[in-house]
Design a protein around this motif. Sequence first.
Motif, PDB file in Angstrom:
ATOM      1  N   MET A  11     -13.840   5.766  10.522  1.00 43.03           N
ATOM      2  CA  MET A  11     -12.459   5.405  10.782  1.00 43.03           C
ATOM      3  C   MET A  11     -11.663   5.635   9.497  1.00 43.03           C
ATOM      4  O   MET A  11     -12.068   5.212   8.422  1.00 43.03           O
ATOM      5  CB  MET A  11     -12.397   3.938  11.222  1.00 43.03           C
ATOM      6  N   SER A  12     -10.529   6.303   9.628  1.00 41.45           N
ATOM      7  CA  SER A  12      -9.690   6.567   8.455  1.00 41.45           C
ATOM      8  C   SER A  12      -8.972   5.288   8.035  1.00 41.45           C
ATOM      9  O   SER A  12      -8.882   4.313   8.795  1.00 41.45           O
ATOM     10  CB  SER A  12      -8.657   7.646   8.781  1.00 41.45           C
ATOM     11  N   THR A  13      -8.441   5.297   6.839  1.00 41.18           N
ATOM     12  CA  THR A  13      -7.686   4.149   6.337  1.00 41.18           C
ATOM     13  C   THR A  13      -6.481   3.878   7.224  1.00 41.18           C
ATOM     14  O   THR A  13      -6.160   2.735   7.531  1.00 41.18           O
ATOM     15  CB  THR A  13      -7.239   4.409   4.885  1.00 41.18           C
ATOM     16  N   ARG A  14      -5.816   4.933   7.657  1.00 45.06           N
ATOM     17  CA  ARG A  14      -4.646   4.783   8.532  1.00 45.06           C
ATOM     18  C   ARG A  14      -5.043   4.135   9.854  1.00 45.06           C
ATOM     19  O   ARG A  14      -4.374   3.223  10.344  1.00 45.06           O
ATOM     20  CB  ARG A  14      -3.993   6.140   8.768  1.00 45.06           C
ATOM     21  N   GLU A  15      -6.137   4.597  10.433  1.00 44.73           N
ATOM     22  CA  GLU A  15      -6.604   4.024  11.699  1.00 44.73           C
ATOM     23  C   GLU A  15      -6.979   2.558  11.523  1.00 44.73           C
ATOM     24  O   GLU A  15      -6.684   1.721  12.386  1.00 44.73           O
ATOM     25  CB  GLU A  15      -7.793   4.815  12.236  1.00 44.73           C
ATOM     26  N   LEU A  16      -7.623   2.226  10.413  1.00 43.46           N
ATOM     27  CA  LEU A  16      -7.984   0.846  10.129  1.00 43.46           C
ATOM     28  C   LEU A  16      -6.735  -0.024   9.995  1.00 43.46           C
ATOM     29  O   LEU A  16      -6.667  -1.117  10.548  1.00 43.46           O
ATOM     30  CB  LEU A  16      -8.831   0.763   8.860  1.00 43.46           C
ATOM     31  N   ALA A  17      -5.741   0.488   9.287  1.00 39.55           N
ATOM     32  CA  ALA A  17      -4.495  -0.262   9.121  1.00 39.55           C
ATOM     33  C   ALA A  17      -3.839  -0.517  10.474  1.00 39.55           C
ATOM     34  O   ALA A  17      -3.390  -1.631  10.757  1.00 39.55           O
ATOM     35  CB  ALA A  17      -3.542   0.496   8.195  1.00 39.55           C
ATOM     36  N   TYR A  18      -3.787   0.505  11.331  1.00 36.52           N
ATOM     37  CA  TYR A  18      -3.196   0.326  12.660  1.00 36.52           C
ATOM     38  C   TYR A  18      -3.968  -0.705  13.473  1.00 36.52           C
ATOM     39  O   TYR A  18      -3.374  -1.514  14.184  1.00 36.52           O
ATOM     40  CB  TYR A  18      -3.118   1.647  13.417  1.00 36.52           C
ATOM     41  N   SER A  19      -5.281  -0.703  13.367  1.00 37.74           N
ATOM     42  CA  SER A  19      -6.066  -1.682  14.130  1.00 37.74           C
ATOM     43  C   SER A  19      -5.812  -3.092  13.612  1.00 37.74           C
ATOM     44  O   SER A  19      -5.786  -4.045  14.388  1.00 37.74           O
ATOM     45  CB  SER A  19      -7.554  -1.333  14.095  1.00 37.74           C
ATOM     46  N   ILE A  20      -5.587  -3.244  12.313  1.00 33.77           N
ATOM     47  CA  ILE A  20      -5.257  -4.557  11.752  1.00 33.77           C
ATOM     48  C   ILE A  20      -3.872  -4.986  12.222  1.00 33.77           C
ATOM     49  O   ILE A  20      -3.670  -6.128  12.637  1.00 33.77           O
ATOM     50  CB  ILE A  20      -5.345  -4.537  10.210  1.00 33.77           C
ATOM     51  N   PHE A  21      -2.900  -4.064  12.174  1.00 32.62           N
ATOM     52  CA  PHE A  21      -1.540  -4.382  12.622  1.00 32.62           C
ATOM     53  C   PHE A  21      -1.525  -4.839  14.071  1.00 32.62           C
ATOM     54  O   PHE A  21      -0.758  -5.731  14.441  1.00 32.62           O
ATOM     55  CB  PHE A  21      -0.602  -3.184  12.463  1.00 32.62           C
ATOM     56  N   ASP A  22      -2.347  -4.225  14.894  1.00 36.46           N
ATOM     57  CA  ASP A  22      -2.397  -4.590  16.309  1.00 36.46           C
ATOM     58  C   ASP A  22      -2.840  -6.038  16.511  1.00 36.46           C
ATOM     59  O   ASP A  22      -2.525  -6.640  17.537  1.00 36.46           O
ATOM     60  CB  ASP A  22      -3.337  -3.652  17.075  1.00 36.46           C
ATOM     61  N   CYS A  23      -3.555  -6.614  15.551  1.00 38.02           N
ATOM     62  CA  CYS A  23      -4.052  -7.990  15.664  1.00 38.02           C
ATOM     63  C   CYS A  23      -3.083  -9.017  15.096  1.00 38.02           C
ATOM     64  O   CYS A  23      -3.283 -10.216  15.263  1.00 38.02           O
ATOM     65  CB  CYS A  23      -5.397  -8.122  14.951  1.00 38.02           C
ATOM     66  N   LEU A  24      -2.036  -8.573  14.401  1.00 36.67           N
ATOM     67  CA  LEU A  24      -1.113  -9.500  13.759  1.00 36.67           C
ATOM     68  C   LEU A  24      -0.080 -10.032  14.749  1.00 36.67           C
ATOM     69  O   LEU A  24       0.357  -9.320  15.656  1.00 36.67           O
ATOM     70  CB  LEU A  24      -0.387  -8.814  12.594  1.00 36.67           C
ATOM     71  N   THR A  25       0.341 -11.267  14.525  1.00 37.88           N
ATOM     72  CA  THR A  25       1.421 -11.843  15.326  1.00 37.88           C
ATOM     73  C   THR A  25       2.746 -11.270  14.830  1.00 37.88           C
ATOM     74  O   THR A  25       2.818 -10.676  13.742  1.00 37.88           O
ATOM     75  CB  THR A  25       1.452 -13.375  15.177  1.00 37.88           C
ATOM     76  N   ASP A  26       3.804 -11.489  15.599  1.00 36.55           N
ATOM     77  CA  ASP A  26       5.127 -11.022  15.164  1.00 36.55           C
ATOM     78  C   ASP A  26       5.519 -11.660  13.837  1.00 36.55           C
ATOM     79  O   ASP A  26       6.098 -11.006  12.971  1.00 36.55           O
ATOM     80  CB  ASP A  26       6.184 -11.336  16.228  1.00 36.55           C
ATOM     81  N   GLU A  27       5.205 -12.928  13.672  1.00 35.40           N
ATOM     82  CA  GLU A  27       5.526 -13.619  12.425  1.00 35.40           C
ATOM     83  C   GLU A  27       4.774 -13.006  11.241  1.00 35.40           C
ATOM     84  O   GLU A  27       5.336 -12.809  10.167  1.00 35.40           O
ATOM     85  CB  GLU A  27       5.172 -15.101  12.563  1.00 35.40           C
ATOM     86  N   GLN A  28       3.511 -12.671  11.442  1.00 35.35           N
ATOM     87  CA  GLN A  28       2.721 -12.050  10.384  1.00 35.35           C
ATOM     88  C   GLN A  28       3.257 -10.651  10.065  1.00 35.35           C
ATOM     89  O   GLN A  28       3.312 -10.256   8.893  1.00 35.35           O
ATOM     90  CB  GLN A  28       1.252 -11.970  10.793  1.00 35.35           C
ATOM     91  N   LEU A  29       3.670  -9.914  11.092  1.00 33.95           N
ATOM     92  CA  LEU A  29       4.242  -8.587  10.863  1.00 33.95           C
ATOM     93  C   LEU A  29       5.547  -8.680  10.083  1.00 33.95           C
ATOM     94  O   LEU A  29       5.814  -7.864   9.201  1.00 33.95           O
ATOM     95  CB  LEU A  29       4.470  -7.859  12.187  1.00 33.95           C
ATOM     96  N   GLU A  30       6.375  -9.668  10.391  1.00 36.71           N
ATOM     97  CA  GLU A  30       7.622  -9.868   9.652  1.00 36.71           C
ATOM     98  C   GLU A  30       7.320 -10.141   8.174  1.00 36.71           C
ATOM     99  O   GLU A  30       7.997  -9.609   7.294  1.00 36.71           O
ATOM    100  CB  GLU A  30       8.420 -11.019  10.253  1.00 36.71           C
ATOM    101  N   GLY A  31       6.307 -10.970   7.917  1.00 39.24           N
ATOM    102  CA  GLY A  31       5.909 -11.243   6.541  1.00 39.24           C
ATOM    103  C   GLY A  31       5.432  -9.988   5.833  1.00 39.24           C
ATOM    104  O   GLY A  31       5.761  -9.746   4.668  1.00 39.24           O
ATOM    105  N   PHE A  32       4.666  -9.173   6.542  1.00 39.81           N
ATOM    106  CA  PHE A  32       4.186  -7.916   5.962  1.00 39.81           C
ATOM    107  C   PHE A  32       5.358  -7.010   5.586  1.00 39.81           C
ATOM    108  O   PHE A  32       5.407  -6.457   4.484  1.00 39.81           O
ATOM    109  CB  PHE A  32       3.262  -7.199   6.954  1.00 39.81           C
ATOM    110  N   VAL A  33       6.311  -6.882   6.506  1.00 43.26           N
ATOM    111  CA  VAL A  33       7.468  -6.018   6.244  1.00 43.26           C
ATOM    112  C   VAL A  33       8.277  -6.547   5.069  1.00 43.26           C
ATOM    113  O   VAL A  33       8.733  -5.774   4.215  1.00 43.26           O
ATOM    114  CB  VAL A  33       8.341  -5.883   7.518  1.00 43.26           C
TER     115      VAL A  33
END
Length: 70
Positions: free
Chosen positions: A1-23
């Motif tokens: 699995m590429s780093t990009r694919e791994l990152a996308y799989s992690i993002f898919d598991c995050l809540t909206d609140e966690q994604l907002e924090g990441f951004v």
Amino acid sequence: MSTRELAYSIFDCLTDEQLEGFVMMFGGFVERENNINAETEAAIKESEQLLSDPNTPKYDVEDALRELKK
């Protein structure tokens, strides 16, 4: 699995609140083009003009160093 694919799989598991924090935390790394000041923009335009001008001498690193030693 590429780093990009791994990152996308992690993002898919995050809540909206966690994604907002990441951004909020990492969004500044992506917005580089929006943060260019006038001096940098002028330098970019000048370099583009020089690169497109067939009369501008172009050197590789070794040629440039030889030219500087003259």
